[in-house]
Design a protein around this motif. Structure first.
Motif, PDB file in Angstrom:
ATOM      1  N   GLY A 143       0.956  -0.798  -0.264  1.00  0.00           N
ATOM      2  CA  GLY A 143      -0.032   0.539  -0.071  1.00  0.00           C
ATOM      3  C   GLY A 143       0.811   1.207   0.064  1.00  0.00           C
ATOM      4  N   PHE A 144       2.003   0.921   0.831  1.00  0.00           N
ATOM      5  CA  PHE A 144       2.757   2.326   0.952  1.00  0.00           C
ATOM      6  C   PHE A 144       3.533   3.206  -0.412  1.00  0.00           C
ATOM      7  CE2 PHE A 144       6.950   4.539   1.431  1.00  0.00           C
ATOM      8  CZ  PHE A 144       6.470   5.744   2.382  1.00  0.00           C
ATOM      9  N   VAL A 145       3.844   1.349  -1.240  1.00  0.00           N
ATOM     10  CA  VAL A 145       4.608   1.926  -2.439  1.00  0.00           C
ATOM     11  C   VAL A 145       3.933   2.528  -3.766  1.00  0.00           C
ATOM     12  CG1 VAL A 145       5.860   0.685  -4.234  1.00  0.00           C
ATOM     13  CG2 VAL A 145       6.280   0.060  -1.706  1.00  0.00           C
ATOM     14  N   ILE A 146       3.165   1.222  -3.378  1.00  0.00           N
ATOM     15  CA  ILE A 146       1.557   2.029  -4.682  1.00  0.00           C
ATOM     16  C   ILE A 146       0.842   3.117  -4.356  1.00  0.00           C
ATOM     17  CG2 ILE A 146      -0.786   1.387  -5.027  1.00  0.00           C
ATOM     18  CD1 ILE A 146      -0.134  -1.507  -5.215  1.00  0.00           C
ATOM     19  N   GLY A 147       1.200   3.809  -3.316  1.00  0.00           N
ATOM     20  CA  GLY A 147       0.174   4.995  -2.886  1.00  0.00           C
ATOM     21  C   GLY A 147       1.433   6.291  -3.365  1.00  0.00           C
ATOM     22  N   ALA A 184       2.027   5.915  -7.208  1.00  0.00           N
ATOM     23  CA  ALA A 184       0.363   6.481  -8.264  1.00  0.00           C
ATOM     24  C   ALA A 184      -0.020   8.058  -8.472  1.00  0.00           C
ATOM     25  CB  ALA A 184      -0.872   5.983  -6.745  1.00  0.00           C
ATOM     26  N   ARG A 185       0.924   9.124  -8.470  1.00  0.00           N
ATOM     27  CA  ARG A 185       0.887  10.219  -8.827  1.00  0.00           C
ATOM     28  C   ARG A 185       1.448  10.368 -10.129  1.00  0.00           C
ATOM     29  NH1 ARG A 185       3.844  13.289  -3.821  1.00  0.00           N
ATOM     30  NH2 ARG A 185       5.482  12.117  -3.892  1.00  0.00           N
ATOM     31  N   PHE A 186       3.187   9.590 -10.022  1.00  0.00           N
ATOM     32  CA  PHE A 186       3.999   9.587 -11.056  1.00  0.00           C
ATOM     33  C   PHE A 186       3.512   8.360 -12.457  1.00  0.00           C
ATOM     34  CE2 PHE A 186       6.277   9.639  -7.167  1.00  0.00           C
ATOM     35  CZ  PHE A 186       6.477  11.291  -7.184  1.00  0.00           C
ATOM     36  N   ILE A 187       2.399   7.251 -12.135  1.00  0.00           N
ATOM     37  CA  ILE A 187       2.051   6.313 -13.185  1.00  0.00           C
ATOM     38  C   ILE A 187       1.171   7.317 -13.755  1.00  0.00           C
ATOM     39  CG2 ILE A 187       4.065   5.384 -12.714  1.00  0.00           C
ATOM     40  CD1 ILE A 187       1.576   3.620 -11.427  1.00  0.00           C
ATOM     41  N   ALA A 188       0.443   8.532 -12.789  1.00  0.00           N
ATOM     42  CA  ALA A 188      -0.993   8.551 -12.999  1.00  0.00           C
ATOM     43  C   ALA A 188      -2.122   7.509 -12.881  1.00  0.00           C
ATOM     44  CB  ALA A 188      -1.202   8.936 -14.581  1.00  0.00           C
ATOM     45  N   THR A 235      -5.393   6.976 -10.511  1.00  0.00           N
ATOM     46  CA  THR A 235      -6.773   7.325  -9.203  1.00  0.00           C
ATOM     47  C   THR A 235      -6.218   6.605  -7.941  1.00  0.00           C
ATOM     48  OG1 THR A 235      -8.598   5.697 -10.618  1.00  0.00           O
ATOM     49  CG2 THR A 235      -8.060   8.328 -11.425  1.00  0.00           C
ATOM     50  N   PRO A 236      -7.032   7.701  -7.072  1.00  0.00           N
ATOM     51  CA  PRO A 236      -6.867   6.921  -5.492  1.00  0.00           C
ATOM     52  C   PRO A 236      -7.313   5.391  -5.579  1.00  0.00           C
ATOM     53  CG  PRO A 236      -6.975   9.242  -5.568  1.00  0.00           C
ATOM     54  CD  PRO A 236      -7.438   9.129  -7.249  1.00  0.00           C
ATOM     55  N   GLY A 237      -9.248   5.121  -6.812  1.00  0.00           N
ATOM     56  CA  GLY A 237      -9.935   3.907  -6.787  1.00  0.00           C
ATOM     57  C   GLY A 237      -8.798   2.539  -7.202  1.00  0.00           C
ATOM     58  N   ILE A 238      -8.288   3.305  -8.537  1.00  0.00           N
ATOM     59  CA  ILE A 238      -7.836   2.334  -9.095  1.00  0.00           C
ATOM     60  C   ILE A 238      -6.281   1.362  -8.596  1.00  0.00           C
ATOM     61  CG2 ILE A 238      -5.899   1.340 -11.115  1.00  0.00           C
ATOM     62  CD1 ILE A 238      -7.777   3.401 -12.564  1.00  0.00           C
ATOM     63  N   ALA A 239      -5.984   2.987  -7.906  1.00  0.00           N
ATOM     64  CA  ALA A 239      -4.532   2.458  -6.765  1.00  0.00           C
ATOM     65  C   ALA A 239      -4.756   1.350  -5.511  1.00  0.00           C
ATOM     66  CB  ALA A 239      -4.048   3.426  -6.790  1.00  0.00           C
ATOM     67  N   MET A 240      -5.905   1.667  -5.391  1.00  0.00           N
ATOM     68  CA  MET A 240      -6.295   0.725  -3.707  1.00  0.00           C
ATOM     69  C   MET A 240      -7.266  -0.376  -4.797  1.00  0.00           C
ATOM     70  SD  MET A 240      -9.642   2.896  -0.741  1.00  0.00           S
ATOM     71  CE  MET A 240     -10.579   2.645  -1.962  1.00  0.00           C
ATOM     72  N   ALA A 241      -7.619  -0.463  -5.702  1.00  0.00           N
ATOM     73  CA  ALA A 241      -7.700  -1.666  -5.991  1.00  0.00           C
ATOM     74  C   ALA A 241      -6.959  -2.963  -6.277  1.00  0.00           C
ATOM     75  CB  ALA A 241      -9.272  -2.036  -7.596  1.00  0.00           C
ATOM     76  N   LEU A 242      -5.978  -2.010  -7.017  1.00  0.00           N
ATOM     77  CA  LEU A 242      -4.811  -2.949  -7.171  1.00  0.00           C
ATOM     78  C   LEU A 242      -3.800  -2.747  -5.813  1.00  0.00           C
ATOM     79  CD1 LEU A 242      -2.605  -3.698  -9.185  1.00  0.00           C
ATOM     80  CD2 LEU A 242      -1.647  -1.632  -9.246  1.00  0.00           C
ATOM     81  N   ALA A 243      -3.203  -2.347  -5.029  1.00  0.00           N
ATOM     82  CA  ALA A 243      -3.123  -2.294  -3.693  1.00  0.00           C
ATOM     83  C   ALA A 243      -3.827  -3.959  -2.929  1.00  0.00           C
ATOM     84  CB  ALA A 243      -3.090  -1.154  -2.600  1.00  0.00           C
ATOM     85  N   TRP A 244      -4.941  -3.789  -2.940  1.00  0.00           N
ATOM     86  CA  TRP A 244      -6.119  -4.989  -2.242  1.00  0.00           C
ATOM     87  C   TRP A 244      -5.884  -6.053  -2.773  1.00  0.00           C
ATOM     88  CZ3 TRP A 244     -11.434  -7.011  -3.143  1.00  0.00           C
ATOM     89  CH2 TRP A 244     -11.381  -7.434  -1.919  1.00  0.00           C
ATOM     90  N   GLY A 245      -5.469  -6.062  -4.500  1.00  0.00           N
ATOM     91  CA  GLY A 245      -5.838  -7.090  -5.203  1.00  0.00           C
ATOM     92  C   GLY A 245      -4.505  -7.802  -4.928  1.00  0.00           C
ATOM     93  N   LEU A 246      -3.574  -6.743  -5.074  1.00  0.00           N
ATOM     94  CA  LEU A 246      -1.580  -8.248  -4.514  1.00  0.00           C
ATOM     95  C   LEU A 246      -1.727  -8.120  -2.951  1.00  0.00           C
ATOM     96  CD1 LEU A 246       0.549  -5.223  -6.354  1.00  0.00           C
ATOM     97  CD2 LEU A 246       0.192  -7.352  -7.216  1.00  0.00           C
ATOM     98  N   SER A 247      -2.448  -7.600  -2.160  1.00  0.00           N
ATOM     99  CA  SER A 247      -2.429  -7.636  -0.749  1.00  0.00           C
ATOM    100  C   SER A 247      -3.030  -9.328  -0.575  1.00  0.00           C
ATOM    101  CB  SER A 247      -3.382  -6.647   0.049  1.00  0.00           C
ATOM    102  OG  SER A 247      -2.482  -5.767   0.418  1.00  0.00           O
ATOM    103  N   LEU A 248      -3.951  -9.342  -1.118  1.00  0.00           N
ATOM    104  CA  LEU A 248      -4.711 -11.066  -0.850  1.00  0.00           C
ATOM    105  C   LEU A 248      -3.712 -11.851  -1.631  1.00  0.00           C
ATOM    106  CD1 LEU A 248      -8.569  -9.899  -1.940  1.00  0.00           C
ATOM    107  CD2 LEU A 248      -7.735 -10.389   0.454  1.00  0.00           C
ATOM    108  N   LEU A 249      -3.109 -11.276  -2.934  1.00  0.00           N
ATOM    109  CA  LEU A 249      -2.131 -12.562  -3.355  1.00  0.00           C
ATOM    110  C   LEU A 249      -1.197 -12.945  -2.296  1.00  0.00           C
ATOM    111  CD1 LEU A 249      -2.198 -11.162  -7.329  1.00  0.00           C
ATOM    112  CD2 LEU A 249      -2.972 -13.751  -6.159  1.00  0.00           C
ATOM    113  N   LEU A 250      -0.871 -11.605  -1.603  1.00  0.00           N
ATOM    114  CA  LEU A 250      -0.070 -12.284  -0.581  1.00  0.00           C
ATOM    115  C   LEU A 250      -0.011 -12.674   0.642  1.00  0.00           C
ATOM    116  CD1 LEU A 250       2.741  -8.870  -0.701  1.00  0.00           C
ATOM    117  CD2 LEU A 250       3.405 -11.678  -0.898  1.00  0.00           C
ATOM    118  N   GLN A 251      -1.799 -11.974   0.856  1.00  0.00           N
ATOM    119  CA  GLN A 251      -2.216 -13.232   2.168  1.00  0.00           C
ATOM    120  C   GLN A 251      -1.952 -14.566   1.929  1.00  0.00           C
ATOM    121  OE1 GLN A 251      -5.501 -10.757   3.813  1.00  0.00           O
ATOM    122  NE2 GLN A 251      -4.265  -9.262   4.201  1.00  0.00           N
TER     123      GLN A 251
END
Length: 139
Positions: A61-65, A68-72, A74-90
């Motif tokens: 979440g920290f790295v994506i957050g 996120a501004r450098f690769i344009a 949106t906050p919703g997409i960044a949060m969904a990406l972080a959530w999905g990657l976190s679920l894969l790691l869990q």
């Protein structure tokens, strides 16, 4: 001087919250493993899985957050990406670190089932809390 005291208090509160949250998460992980895989892992192992997956999720979440501004993104997409990657790691942590009593790994199929049961348990608990808050007059 005041700002450094605020940082220390924030870090102390975060440490206490992480410890309590990990304890609660380990109890629920043991319950989910019992329901999905038919055995109950040791509390220390469940605590380690929850703690490590929490730290990994924080890092993701920290790295994506941050980027996120450098690769344009949106906050919703960044949060969904972080959530999905976190679920894969869990899923990976649960599958590889939880073991049966004979030492076998849980495996990816049972690991996914355990993760889905864990998410369902959290959803039910969140729903109960929501209903209780609404019955008490809302926030």
């Amino acid at each position: 001087m005041q700002s450094s005291a605020n940082v220390i208090l924030f870090l102390l509160g975060a440490l206490i919250g992480l410890s309590i949250g990990t304890l609660i998460g380990a109890v629920f992980l043991r319950l989910a493993t019992r329901l999905a895989a038919g055995f109950t892992p040791g509390f220390g192992r469940a605590y380690a899985v929850v703690f490590m997956s929490g730290l990994a999720s924080f890092g993701i979440g920290f790295v994506i957050g941050y980027y996120a501004r450098f690769i344009a993104l949106t906050p919703g997409i960044a949060m969904a990406l972080a959530w999905g990657l976190s679920l894969l790691l869990q899923w990976a942590f649960i599958s590889n670190l939880l073991r049966y009593s004979d030492g076998r790994k849980l495996g990816y199929g049972k690991g996914l089932l355990t993760l889905l049961v864990l998410l369902a348990v959290f959803a039910v608990i969140a729903g109960i809390i929501y209903v209780v808050i609404q019955m008490l007059g809302g926030l």
